[in-house]
Design a protein around this motif. Structure first.
Motif, PDB file in Angstrom:
ATOM      1  N   GLY A 231       2.706 -71.774   0.166  1.00  0.00           N
ATOM      2  CA  GLY A 231       1.845 -70.611  -0.043  1.00  0.00           C
ATOM      3  C   GLY A 231       1.919 -70.133  -1.484  1.00  0.00           C
ATOM      4  N   ASN A 232       0.772 -69.710  -2.060  1.00  0.00           N
ATOM      5  CA  ASN A 232       0.807 -69.340  -3.477  1.00  0.00           C
ATOM      6  C   ASN A 232       1.509 -68.011  -3.737  1.00  0.00           C
ATOM      7  OD1 ASN A 232      -1.321 -67.872  -2.404  1.00  0.00           O
ATOM      8  ND2 ASN A 232      -2.859 -69.215  -3.346  1.00  0.00           N
ATOM      9  N   LEU A 233       1.842 -67.267  -2.696  1.00  0.00           N
ATOM     10  CA  LEU A 233       2.630 -66.050  -2.902  1.00  0.00           C
ATOM     11  C   LEU A 233       4.019 -66.180  -2.282  1.00  0.00           C
ATOM     12  CD1 LEU A 233      -0.003 -63.223  -2.423  1.00  0.00           C
ATOM     13  CD2 LEU A 233       0.997 -64.053  -4.537  1.00  0.00           C
ATOM     14  N   ASN A 234       4.436 -67.401  -2.005  1.00  0.00           N
ATOM     15  CA  ASN A 234       5.750 -67.586  -1.382  1.00  0.00           C
ATOM     16  C   ASN A 234       6.852 -67.141  -2.331  1.00  0.00           C
ATOM     17  OD1 ASN A 234       8.127 -69.971  -0.653  1.00  0.00           O
ATOM     18  ND2 ASN A 234       7.416 -68.576   0.907  1.00  0.00           N
ATOM     19  N   LYS A 235       6.591 -67.294  -3.607  1.00  0.00           N
ATOM     20  CA  LYS A 235       7.578 -66.883  -4.603  1.00  0.00           C
ATOM     21  C   LYS A 235       7.874 -65.390  -4.459  1.00  0.00           C
ATOM     22  CE  LYS A 235       8.152 -66.540  -9.586  1.00  0.00           C
ATOM     23  NZ  LYS A 235       7.525 -66.619 -10.883  1.00  0.00           N
ATOM     24  N   VAL A 236       6.830 -64.648  -4.120  1.00  0.00           N
ATOM     25  CA  VAL A 236       6.990 -63.206  -3.983  1.00  0.00           C
ATOM     26  C   VAL A 236       7.669 -62.869  -2.662  1.00  0.00           C
ATOM     27  CG1 VAL A 236       5.730 -61.042  -3.804  1.00  0.00           C
ATOM     28  CG2 VAL A 236       4.950 -62.787  -5.370  1.00  0.00           C
ATOM     29  N   ALA A 237       7.367 -63.672  -1.629  1.00  0.00           N
ATOM     30  CA  ALA A 237       7.937 -63.418  -0.305  1.00  0.00           C
ATOM     31  C   ALA A 237       9.397 -63.826  -0.264  1.00  0.00           C
ATOM     32  CB  ALA A 237       7.154 -64.166   0.757  1.00  0.00           C
ATOM     33  N   THR A 238       9.783 -64.740  -1.079  1.00  0.00           N
ATOM     34  CA  THR A 238      11.139 -65.278  -1.248  1.00  0.00           C
ATOM     35  C   THR A 238      11.730 -65.923  -0.005  1.00  0.00           C
ATOM     36  OG1 THR A 238      12.371 -63.252  -0.695  1.00  0.00           O
ATOM     37  CG2 THR A 238      11.646 -63.515  -2.981  1.00  0.00           C
ATOM     38  N   TYR A 239      10.906 -66.241   0.993  1.00  0.00           N
ATOM     39  CA  TYR A 239      11.505 -66.847   2.190  1.00  0.00           C
ATOM     40  C   TYR A 239      10.560 -67.850   2.816  1.00  0.00           C
ATOM     41  CZ  TYR A 239      13.761 -67.102   6.809  1.00  0.00           C
ATOM     42  OH  TYR A 239      14.374 -67.525   7.956  1.00  0.00           O
ATOM     43  N   SER A 240      11.076 -68.967   3.211  1.00  0.00           N
ATOM     44  CA  SER A 240      10.294 -69.917   3.996  1.00  0.00           C
ATOM     45  C   SER A 240      11.269 -70.762   4.801  1.00  0.00           C
ATOM     46  CB  SER A 240       9.449 -70.811   3.083  1.00  0.00           C
ATOM     47  OG  SER A 240      10.273 -71.583   2.257  1.00  0.00           O
ATOM     48  N   SER A 241      10.751 -71.439   5.796  1.00  0.00           N
ATOM     49  CA  SER A 241      11.632 -72.298   6.592  1.00  0.00           C
ATOM     50  C   SER A 241      10.773 -73.350   7.271  1.00  0.00           C
ATOM     51  CB  SER A 241      12.369 -71.473   7.653  1.00  0.00           C
ATOM     52  OG  SER A 241      11.474 -71.108   8.692  1.00  0.00           O
ATOM     53  N   ALA A 242      11.441 -74.386   7.725  1.00  0.00           N
ATOM     54  CA  ALA A 242      10.723 -75.467   8.387  1.00  0.00           C
ATOM     55  C   ALA A 242      10.062 -74.963   9.666  1.00  0.00           C
ATOM     56  CB  ALA A 242      11.680 -76.617   8.694  1.00  0.00           C
ATOM     57  N   THR A 243      10.766 -74.058  10.374  1.00  0.00           N
ATOM     58  CA  THR A 243      10.197 -73.554  11.622  1.00  0.00           C
ATOM     59  C   THR A 243       8.967 -72.714  11.354  1.00  0.00           C
ATOM     60  OG1 THR A 243      12.013 -71.965  11.469  1.00  0.00           O
ATOM     61  CG2 THR A 243      12.136 -73.588  13.235  1.00  0.00           C
ATOM     62  N   LEU A 244       9.004 -71.920  10.295  1.00  0.00           N
ATOM     63  CA  LEU A 244       7.828 -71.114   9.957  1.00  0.00           C
ATOM     64  C   LEU A 244       6.655 -72.032   9.631  1.00  0.00           C
ATOM     65  CD1 LEU A 244       9.077 -68.118   7.781  1.00  0.00           C
ATOM     66  CD2 LEU A 244       8.162 -68.063  10.084  1.00  0.00           C
TER      67      LEU A 244
END
Lengths: 284, 320, 506
Positions: free
Chosen positions: C424-437
């Motif tokens: 996602g282009n705003l993932n940097k701002v969200a600071t969180y991601s995961s394989a399950t997401l």
């Protein structure tokens, strides 16, 4: 040109002026309130939020009611008085010190220094105060010191002007010219002949500028650039209360009353000083 | 003598140019120091969806990709040539924008000064009639009280009371220039001018009062009374004329302050003036608009200062 | 004794007030509506508009293929019907018949194709581009538009709504006559007339509008830069419609003389935490924050009660259950347990980035949250900056925590993939991601079945809340104020003014 005798007489005249006395009383009262707030001697903690008691009118517990967070308006106004007073004193102190120094030196020494001082004064004068405040708040931080600094810079030109004017006139007086020719050192001339005569308008200007500083801070708060919440300054309180005035009048009245008292007080002190320091105006 | 005068004028003009140059540099630097740029200013958080190439394209479009020194020279040379830049968020040039907003601010400052002088003189005369009396004290107090209320509180109070109680809010209609609809324009300027005028009124009141008190004792006034002239006539003709000079010179300075201090009043009374223009442009980090607008202000201000200074020097020959 | 001067002044004042009664502009013809807005529009290109005022205004002039109606349901717009193929990789839209642009030309699939391609073109800088990236090719034939997708993408239909997806004339696009100072040429209920920067935008009704000509013939959006003044203007009758965002102002509206429209917004407030830096790289600290916050108290004090507690997803069809979180109610004891588990029994201190003028209640909310966290021994220092300073810092994730007001959409996919997918282009701002997401977002995107999508988004919501990635707080209301004479207007959660097309005055 005796100074001691003069000092005694101007205070004497000061207390003969109604404005001066009333003003002094008001300012003293506000100072006492500020000092009490500084020591924490307020009816409640100005920062403590009691949401259960939010937006209540004046009562015996909360002398001026509570705001939307349940904070005691009166205690907050006291703390706000302290903060506004601090900002005002610091801002005017800095502006006064730098402005008077530059104005006196420029006016007395003349030539390129004077030119530089006048130009600097014009540049700052022509600069929108808001932009300056925004720049300072964004690059240095937004504590009360930065707000004071922004106001100080904006007020410096007027101190330069107030100090420089009389110096230019005095410089041309015969006895000053002769004393310079006789070889008296400049610092000595400045201290014993120039400054005492410049002191009167400067003192008056200090009182006036202090009152303006409190109003300027409130204008900056309205634009989001003054004291930052949750700290309280009178200006911030008024700007926060203004949209609620229709249904919570007490949140606006308390800080407004304090601002009015201190601004009126400082202006009256300025009047009193003007009346007593200028020989032509003294009432017998 | 003539030579001294012309070199004096030349020196003054040089001084003005240097001041303006200083301001242009100062404003340019200050704007670059503040975080954020025109891209984030216009797109907000949606800037995050742009690719780096798109951001480069936008930088080129807004002219902020070049080195700072080049940006400064490009702006200042265009400015001197009459091209004040482009105000992207309005779709028109800064010149067009300023051509409609500057007259509003000037009119406001002018009316503010006039209303302030009128109020100040009126209260000053009222107080000076019986110096030291309760009337005197309350007259001065009234002037001070008006001063002590923060401008935005007074403005909002006026608007709310007038609109809610009397259904009267001329500023709620489209802004009309004096040539479009003079009557509406005057109404739209009325309350904002009074609010701004209060700051002017206080020192004017003080000066009027003390000047009146001073001159009243002078011999030539006594002679006028002796001649049978009415009190009011004496006041107006002789006393006021003498007091007017310091008032006028001080008014010059106040006018300058008003130009800068009108932002809050413009916001609350919906007047499309320069104050709002600069503030909005600052919020959007539209560099050209802010820089050019501030320069226009500065030029006006410096000119007023110059004129005031000349008047001041002509009155007081002691100052070289 | 009244001095001559005072008499004169009094006389002038009286004359002025009397004069207003005479000179008040003739009462607006019953087919004219003046709308008060704090913000002015900032451009005329619908594809690159992000400013709320611009989107609102251009939404009257331009139409999109689908619309969001009352109840936040997707409705037909310029597309009268649509269908996905079985695999979900092809979306076919049938366009409405008899739609004309304001310049008289007919709207057909070629225009739709050109519009979508313009959005996809990186040179445009379109705000909605990211939502259309799964389109591999577009086929236009008469009134049928076919979108071929690289992967099954059901939410793309909802993404086709809004001003950023406006349908433009292909001729205008080819001639480069979109945006800039070009007169907007759309298919909407109102035609653009003029824009006087910082003052007003004017519109006139479109007689050939496909839903029938609007009854209100003249619209003006007037800039009044202060909400309190907007309310005064309404009370004085100088404007007939107002856009209000501050609950303090909304509270003052007298329903005796005015109509107040209030609808829960799709936007939401959240305390975003930077999970990549201390102290929030520790999940326990984040959970401690979540448990220390009393959301109802924040709504009561900072928003004057004008809001609702919310979870991550505000899209009505897939709304998160605000009670499905470790601490649905404030629980200081539990917060302290989490702090102890993180080894921070003595307390935690951090700085929160707050905007001073991003929205009306930002600072009030921050103040109350600060006081609440203090009860659990957590110190939140407020770093308050103006919006234009806030934005670049937010974009660069230059914060430990920040109080944010983020937009919502009717579909959770368009709402959150930009934040919580690893690409996602705003993932940097969200600071969180995961394989399950990532897996769940893909599941939600590809399936057309409500049951599967609901399961996916519930799982996403749960993961976000259980990990206290952000602390979701509340949703505000959208307020519209109108004169009692306005009939037939419905307020939408998107804030769109489109319902004015069926409204009438008096």
């Amino acid at each position: 040109m005796t100074t001691k005798k003069q000092e005694k007489t101007w205070i004497h005249y000061y207390f003969k002026s109604t404005s001066g006395v009333v003003g002094a009383v008001l300012v003293l009262l506000m100072m006492i309130i500020s000092i009490c707030a500084a020591f924490g001697w307020t009816t409640h903690d100005p920062l403590a939020q009691n949401p259960m008691d939010a937006l209540q009118g004046p009562s015996s517990t909360y002398w001026f009611g509570t705001d939307q967070f349940g904070r005691d308006v009166f205690s907050r106004a006291m703390d706000g008085m302290r903060r506004s007073m601090t900002v005002s004193i610091v801002a005017v102190g800095i502006a006064g010190f730098i402005g008077v120094s530059l104005g006196v030196l420029g006016g007395f020494l003349g030539k390129w220094l004077d030119g530089f001082v006048v130009r600097l004064s014009d540049v700052i004068f022509a600069f929108p105060a808001i932009l300056l405040a925004l720049a300072i708040v964004n690059s240095l931080g937004n504590s009360w010191i930065d707000t004071s600094l922004a106001i100080a810079i904006v007020y410096t030109p007027i101190f330069i002007r107030v100090a420089r004017g009389p110096v230019l006139t005095i410089k041309e007086l015969d006895y000053v010219k002769s004393v310079r020719v006789l070889g008296f050192s400049s610092p000595r001339i400045l201290m014993s002949h120039v400054l005492p005569n410049v002191l009167a308008p400067i003192l008056v200007q200090i009182a006036l500028s202090m009152s303006w500083a409190i109003l300027t801070e409130s204008g900056l708060s309205f634009l989001g650039l003054g004291t930052q919440p949750p700290d309280a300054s009178l200006g911030l309180m008024v700007s926060e209360a203004q949209p609620m005035a229709a249904f919570a009048w007490w949140t606006l009245v308390a800080p407004s009353a304090f601002i009015t008292l201190v601004v009126v007080g400082l202006n009256l002190v300025g009047d009193g000083l003007r009346d007593s320091l200028d020989p032509a105006r003294r009432q017998s | 003598m003539r030579l001294a005068k012309t070199s004096g004028i030349a020196a003054r003009l040089l001084s003005v140019f240097i001041t303006l140059f200083g301001i242009s540099v100062f404003i340019f630097i200050v704007l670059r120091v503040i975080p954020g740029d025109t891209i984030t200013g216009s797109l907000g958080i949606e800037t995050g969806v742009l690719t780096p190439e798109q951001i480069d394209d936008l930088k080129r479009y807004y002219g902020i990709d070049k080195p700072l020194l080049l940006q400064y020279f490009s702006w200042i040379t265009s400015f001197l040539g009459g091209d004040l830049g482009f105000a992207y968020s309005t779709g028109v040039s800064v010149l067009t924008l300023t051509a409609s907003s500057l007259p509003v601010t000037i009119e406001l400052a002018l009316f503010g000064t006039i209303s302030g002088v009128i109020m100040g003189i009126a209260i000053g005369m009222f107080s000076a009639k019986k110096p030291g009396s309760a009337r005197d004290f309350f007259g001065q107090l009234f002037g001070l009280l008006a001063l002590a209320i923060p401008g935005f509180v007074l403005s909002t109070a006026i608007v709310t009371i007038m609109a809610n109680k009397f259904g009267y809010f001329p500023n709620g209609y489209e802004y009309m220039t004096p040539w479009e609809d003079l009557w509406m324009n005057l109404q739209q300027m009325l309350f904002p001018s009074i609010v701004l005028g209060i700051a002017v009124a206080a020192p004017v009141m003080r000066t009027t009062r003390s000047a009146l008190l001073e001159t009243v004792d002078k011999d030539f006034i006594r002679t006028a009374f002796g001649k049978g002239l009415k009190n009011r006539t004496v006041q107006f003709r002789h006393v006021l004329r003498n007091s007017l000079i310091p008032i006028v010179t001080m008014t010059g300075i106040q006018f300058g302050y008003l130009l800068g201090g009108a932002v809050i009043v413009e916001k609350i009374f919906a007047l499309p003036g320069m104050g709002r223009q600069i503030l909005d442009a600052i919020n959007k980090r539209e560099y050209a608009t802010v820089q050019s607008s501030v320069m226009i202000f500065a030029i006006l201000f410096v000119t007023i200062n110059l004129v005031t200074d000349i008047i001041y020097r002509r009155i007081d020959p002691r100052i070289k | 004794m009244i001095s001559k001067k005072r008499f004169l002044v009094g006389g002038v004042a009286l004359a002025l007030i009397a004069g207003t009664l005479v000179s008040t502009p003739a009462k607006a013809a019953s087919s004219e509506l003046v709308i008060g807005s704090v913000l002015d529009i900032d451009k005329l290109d619908p594809h690159t508009s992000t400013n709320f005022a611009t989107v609102r205004a251009l939404g009257l002039v331009y139409s999109s293929l689908v619309e969001v109606g009352p109840g936040n349901k997707l409705k037909t717009g310029l597309a009268s019907s649509w269908s996905f193929n079985a695999a979900g990789t092809q979306l076919r839209l049938v366009l409405r018949e008899g739609v004309k642009f304001h310049d008289g030309s007919t709207f057909d699939a070629a225009d739709a194709k050109a519009s979508l391609e313009r959005i996809l073109d990186t040179k445009t800088g379109a705000a909605g581009r990211a939502n259309l990236l799964t389109i591999t090719s577009i086929v236009a034939s008469g009134r049928t538009l076919t979108l071929n997708l690289s992967v099954p993408n059901v939410p793309i239909l909802a993404a086709l709504d809004g001003v950023n997806m406006a349908m433009l004339s292909s001729d205008d696009i080819t001639a480069g006559k979109v945006g800039g100072s070009n007169k907007p040429n759309g298919t909407g209920p109102y035609k653009y007339v003029s824009w006087e920067p910082t003052q007003s935008v004017k519109f006139v009704s479109n007689p050939g509008y496909w839903m029938g000509a609007p009854k209100i013939t003249n619209l003006t959006i007037r800039v009044i830069p202060n909400e309190s003044s907007i309310l005064s203007a309404m009370n004085a009758g100088t404007i007939q419609f107002g856009i209000v965002t501050d609950p303090l102002i909304a509270k003052q509206i007298s329903t005796k003389s005015l109509k107040l429209f209030k609808v829960p917004a799709l936007a939401y407030y959240a305390l975003q935490l930077n999970t990549k830096v201390a102290p929030f790289n520790d999940k326990n600290v984040r959970l401690a924050i979540q448990c220390s916050i009393d959301r109802p108290e924040m709504i009561k004090t900072a928003m004057l009660g004008e809001g609702a507690v919310s979870g991550p997803i505000t899209s009505p069809a897939y709304k998160s259950d605000p009670n499905a979180r470790p601490c649905p109610k404030v629980d200081i004891a539990k917060a302290k347990e989490y702090l102890a588990a993180a080894g921070k029994s003595s307390g935690v201190t951090f700085k929160a980035l707050v905007t001073s003028n991003g929205w009306a209640t930002s600072v009030a909310m921050a103040q109350n949250l600060k006081a609440q966290l203090a009860r659990a021994g957590i110190t939140m220092d407020l770093d308050i900056v103006d919006q234009a300073t806030y934005v670049p810092r937010w974009l660069g994730a230059d914060f430990v925590a920040t109080l944010a007001n983020n937009g919502g959409r009717i579909d959770p996919d368009t709402m959150y993939t930009r934040y919580f997918t690893s690409t996602g282009n705003l993932n940097k701002v969200a600071t969180y991601s995961s394989a399950t997401l990532d897996a769940n977002f893909l599941k939600g995107k590809s399936s057309g079945k409500t049951a599967i999508r609901t399961a996916a988004y519930t799982a996403i919501s749960k993961e976000l809340e259980d990990n206290a990635v952000w602390v979701w707080l509340a949703t505000p209301y959208e307020y519209r104020v109108a004169t009692k004479e306005l009939k037939g207007f419905v307020a939408l959660a998107t804030g769109s003014l489109l319902p004015l097309r069926s409204a009438s005055l008096g």
